[in-house]
Design a protein around this motif. Structure first.
Motif, short mmCIF file in Angstrom:
data_model
loop_
_atom_site.label_atom_id
_atom_site.label_comp_id
_atom_site.label_asym_id
_atom_site.label_seq_id
_atom_site.Cartn_x
_atom_site.Cartn_y
_atom_site.Cartn_z
N LEU A 202 0.83 -1.21 0.00
CA LEU A 202 0.00 0.00 0.00
C LEU A 202 0.86 1.26 0.00
CD1 LEU A 202 -2.89 -1.06 2.38
CD2 LEU A 202 -3.04 -0.60 -0.08
N LYS A 203 1.98 1.25 0.70
CA LYS A 203 2.88 2.41 0.67
C LYS A 203 3.38 2.66 -0.75
CE LYS A 203 4.73 2.62 5.36
NZ LYS A 203 5.93 2.45 6.22
N GLU A 204 3.60 1.59 -1.50
CA GLU A 204 4.08 1.71 -2.88
C GLU A 204 2.98 2.15 -3.84
OE1 GLU A 204 5.69 -2.16 -3.72
OE2 GLU A 204 7.51 -1.78 -2.54
N GLN A 205 1.76 1.62 -3.66
CA GLN A 205 0.70 1.85 -4.64
C GLN A 205 -0.34 2.88 -4.24
OE1 GLN A 205 -0.86 -1.70 -6.50
NE2 GLN A 205 0.90 -2.87 -5.81
N ALA A 206 -0.53 3.05 -2.95
CA ALA A 206 -1.56 3.98 -2.45
C ALA A 206 -1.18 4.42 -1.04
CB ALA A 206 -2.92 3.30 -2.46
N PRO A 207 -0.20 5.31 -0.93
CA PRO A 207 0.33 5.68 0.38
C PRO A 207 -0.73 6.10 1.40
CG PRO A 207 1.66 6.65 -1.36
CD PRO A 207 0.48 6.01 -2.02
N GLU A 208 -1.76 6.80 0.97
CA GLU A 208 -2.80 7.23 1.91
C GLU A 208 -3.59 6.04 2.45
OE1 GLU A 208 -4.59 7.00 -2.12
OE2 GLU A 208 -2.73 7.84 -1.35
N GLU A 209 -3.61 4.96 1.70
CA GLU A 209 -4.33 3.77 2.14
C GLU A 209 -3.51 2.91 3.10
OE1 GLU A 209 -7.55 2.72 1.66
OE2 GLU A 209 -7.87 4.70 0.81
N ALA A 210 -2.20 3.08 3.12
CA ALA A 210 -1.37 2.33 4.07
C ALA A 210 -1.75 2.71 5.49
CB ALA A 210 0.11 2.59 3.82
N ASP A 211 -1.91 3.99 5.75
CA ASP A 211 -2.32 4.43 7.09
C ASP A 211 -3.76 4.00 7.38
OD1 ASP A 211 -1.75 5.82 9.55
OD2 ASP A 211 -3.15 7.36 8.85
N ASN A 212 -4.61 4.05 6.37
CA ASN A 212 -5.99 3.59 6.53
C ASN A 212 -6.02 2.12 6.93
OD1 ASN A 212 -8.81 3.33 6.41
ND2 ASN A 212 -8.86 3.24 4.19
N PHE A 213 -5.21 1.30 6.27
CA PHE A 213 -5.16 -0.12 6.58
C PHE A 213 -4.68 -0.34 8.01
CE2 PHE A 213 -2.98 -4.22 6.81
CZ PHE A 213 -3.97 -5.06 6.37
N ARG A 214 -3.60 0.34 8.39
CA ARG A 214 -3.06 0.19 9.74
C ARG A 214 -4.10 0.59 10.78
NH1 ARG A 214 -0.87 2.18 14.13
NH2 ARG A 214 1.00 1.24 15.00
N ARG A 215 -4.73 1.75 10.58
CA ARG A 215 -5.76 2.21 11.52
C ARG A 215 -6.93 1.23 11.59
NH1 ARG A 215 -5.24 7.09 8.89
NH2 ARG A 215 -7.32 6.79 8.05
N THR A 216 -7.31 0.69 10.45
CA THR A 216 -8.42 -0.27 10.40
C THR A 216 -8.10 -1.51 11.22
OG1 THR A 216 -9.19 0.52 8.25
CG2 THR A 216 -9.80 -1.74 8.85
N VAL A 217 -6.91 -2.07 11.04
CA VAL A 217 -6.52 -3.27 11.79
C VAL A 217 -6.41 -2.96 13.28
CG1 VAL A 217 -4.70 -5.00 12.14
CG2 VAL A 217 -5.40 -4.37 9.82
N ILE A 218 -5.79 -1.84 13.63
CA ILE A 218 -5.66 -1.47 15.05
C ILE A 218 -7.04 -1.26 15.68
CG2 ILE A 218 -4.83 0.31 16.65
CD1 ILE A 218 -2.61 -1.55 15.58
N THR A 219 -7.94 -0.60 14.97
CA THR A 219 -9.30 -0.39 15.47
C THR A 219 -10.01 -1.73 15.67
OG1 THR A 219 -9.47 1.78 14.44
CG2 THR A 219 -11.54 0.68 14.97
N ALA A 220 -9.81 -2.65 14.73
CA ALA A 220 -10.42 -3.98 14.86
C ALA A 220 -9.87 -4.72 16.07
CB ALA A 220 -10.20 -4.79 13.59
N LEU A 221 -8.57 -4.60 16.32
CA LEU A 221 -7.97 -5.24 17.49
C LEU A 221 -8.54 -4.64 18.78
CD1 LEU A 221 -4.21 -5.40 16.42
CD2 LEU A 221 -5.90 -7.24 16.34
N GLN A 222 -8.66 -3.32 18.80
CA GLN A 222 -9.23 -2.65 19.98
C GLN A 222 -10.68 -3.06 20.19
OE1 GLN A 222 -8.41 1.40 18.86
NE2 GLN A 222 -6.42 1.42 19.91
N SER A 223 -11.42 -3.10 19.11
CA SER A 223 -12.83 -3.50 19.20
C SER A 223 -12.95 -4.94 19.66
CB SER A 223 -13.50 -3.33 17.84
OG SER A 223 -14.83 -3.75 17.89
N ALA A 224 -12.09 -5.79 19.15
CA ALA A 224 -12.14 -7.21 19.50
C ALA A 224 -11.83 -7.45 20.97
CB ALA A 224 -11.17 -7.98 18.62
N SER A 225 -10.99 -6.61 21.54
CA SER A 225 -10.54 -6.86 22.92
C SER A 225 -11.08 -5.85 23.92
CB SER A 225 -9.00 -6.85 22.96
OG SER A 225 -8.50 -5.58 22.57
#
Length: 136
Positions: free
Chosen positions: A90-113
């Motif tokens: 994502l950093k290579e192809q869509a840099p703005e989406e790399a942060d979106n992906f990271r935030r999405t996964v972190i939010t999912a982890l927080q929500s899950a726990s």
């Protein structure tokens, strides 16, 4: 903007395995406390709320196509590198989406726990997943 980004099917699969696999790892880690189903449900719902390119890719994950393995180590061997690879691509192809992906996964982890204080095992798995996301 995200419509112009063409990810290959393999790229999409990497993102899907990384995100849903992170929830699988967390769910396995929470199994000892009897909360693996809640972790999986809450994490999956959070991934379903993703937006942008990441949201479109994660929405295409086939139902019932969970990341499996014979052991936690086997699942981790597949998922942790996929998390790092997802950020790199994502950093290579869509840099703005790399942060979106990271935030999405972190939010999912927080929500899950979020139901209670994470056990040491769950907290340790969250650290491993976060480290894989930040390795890129």
């Amino acid at each position: 903007m995200t419509k112009d980004i063409a990810l290959t099917e393999q790229d999409k699969r990497t993102l899907q395995v990384a995100a849903y696999g992170a929830i699988t790892l967390l769910s396995i880690a929470g199994a000892g406390g009897g909360s693996s189903h809640k972790i999986a449900t809450n994490g999956t719902i959070a991934l379903g709320s993703a937006t942008g390119l990441v949201g479109h890719v994660l929405a295409g994950y086939p139902k019932g196509a969970g990341v499996t393995g014979k052991s936690v180590a086997e699942v981790a061997d597949r998922v942790l590198p996929a998390l790092t690879s997802a950020i790199i691509l994502l950093k290579e192809q869509a840099p703005e989406e790399a942060d979106n992906f990271r935030r999405t996964v972190i939010t999912a982890l927080q929500s899950a726990s979020h139901q209670s204080q994470p056990s040491p095992v769950v907290a340790g798995m969250i650290q491993k997943i976060t480290k894989a996301l930040d390795a890129a």
